[in-house]
Design a protein around this motif. Structure first.
Motif, mmCIF file in Angstrom:
data_model
loop_
_atom_site.group_PDB
_atom_site.id
_atom_site.type_symbol
_atom_site.label_atom_id
_atom_site.label_comp_id
_atom_site.label_asym_id
_atom_site.label_seq_id
_atom_site.Cartn_x
_atom_site.Cartn_y
_atom_site.Cartn_z
ATOM 1 N N PRO A 110 -6.807 4.070 -1.599
ATOM 2 C CA PRO A 110 -5.636 3.292 -2.036
ATOM 3 C C PRO A 110 -6.025 1.877 -2.447
ATOM 4 C CG PRO A 110 -5.644 3.531 0.338
ATOM 5 C CD PRO A 110 -6.774 4.362 -0.172
ATOM 6 N N SER A 111 -5.200 1.291 -3.284
ATOM 7 C CA SER A 111 -5.370 -0.103 -3.693
ATOM 8 C C SER A 111 -4.072 -0.844 -3.440
ATOM 9 C CB SER A 111 -5.717 -0.202 -5.176
ATOM 10 O OG SER A 111 -6.997 0.313 -5.418
ATOM 11 N N ASP A 112 -4.204 -2.134 -3.199
ATOM 12 C CA ASP A 112 -3.050 -3.003 -2.999
ATOM 13 C C ASP A 112 -2.413 -3.274 -4.350
ATOM 14 O OD1 ASP A 112 -1.268 -5.031 -2.270
ATOM 15 O OD2 ASP A 112 -2.850 -6.557 -2.285
ATOM 16 N N LEU A 144 0.862 -1.178 0.000
ATOM 17 C CA LEU A 144 0.000 0.000 0.000
ATOM 18 C C LEU A 144 0.899 1.229 0.000
ATOM 19 C CD1 LEU A 144 -2.498 -1.134 2.753
ATOM 20 C CD2 LEU A 144 -2.861 -1.182 0.286
ATOM 21 N N LEU A 191 -0.416 4.511 -0.270
ATOM 22 C CA LEU A 191 -1.161 5.598 0.389
ATOM 23 C C LEU A 191 -0.742 6.964 -0.144
ATOM 24 C CD1 LEU A 191 -1.055 4.310 4.080
ATOM 25 C CD2 LEU A 191 -2.812 3.889 2.364
#
Length: 160
Positions: free
Chosen positions: A23-25, A12, A14
């Protein structure tokens, strides 16, 4: 060059420029985040060491909830956590605990596999403890003794 390799369970950054863009992984192992009831969305801020970041506030629970995608995060060995953060210890109170990350919600359905938190020991001197915590298979809470150090004012710190 990719930040994610075959050993990465999640990443992440952020670093979104806008509050509404969550946010996305980058590894794809976490579902998109949700904001649980009663939790404040960390606002996007500029001027961080990497350009943008998220401001997690002390006035109440502040964070994001990510669920596993197909149990991808069932870790069977050690865990490495790295973070770049800035913390104003003077704005905290003695014994405040800042949870940086936690895997699991506690309880039989989702046991707390690991967590990392900063515990304020002395506001005036900036003394903090970085401590791992988890639950045993029986559900008992466990915390290690931690690493005791002095936070360097409001500068950014790389924790790993």
């Amino acid at each position: 060059m990719s930040l994610v390799d075959s050993r990465s369970k999640f990443l992440l950054c952020l670093d979104e420029q806008y509050d509404a863009v969550l946010p996305s992984d980058l590894s794809g192992n976490l579902a998109d985040p949700t904001i649980p009831a009663g939790v404040v969305l960390p606002t996007a801020v500029s001027g961080t060491i990497g350009g943008y970041g998220r401001n997690f506030v002390r006035t109440g629970p502040s964070g994001l909830l990510f669920d596993d995608a197909a149990d991808a995060l069932r870790l069977t060995r050690g865990v490495t956590i790295a973070a770049i953060l800035r913390l104003d210890v003077a704005a905290l109170a003695a014994t405040d605990e800042c949870v940086l990350i936690q895997r699991g919600r506690t309880g039989a359905g989702d046991p707390l596999a690991f967590g990392l938190k900063l515990v304020v020991v002395n506001v005036a001197s900036g003394r903090v403890i970085l401590r791992m915590f988890w639950e045993t298979t029986a559900g008992a809470a466990v915390a290690d003794i931690g690493v005791d150090f002095y936070w360097p004012g409001t500068e950014y710190v790389f924790l790993c």
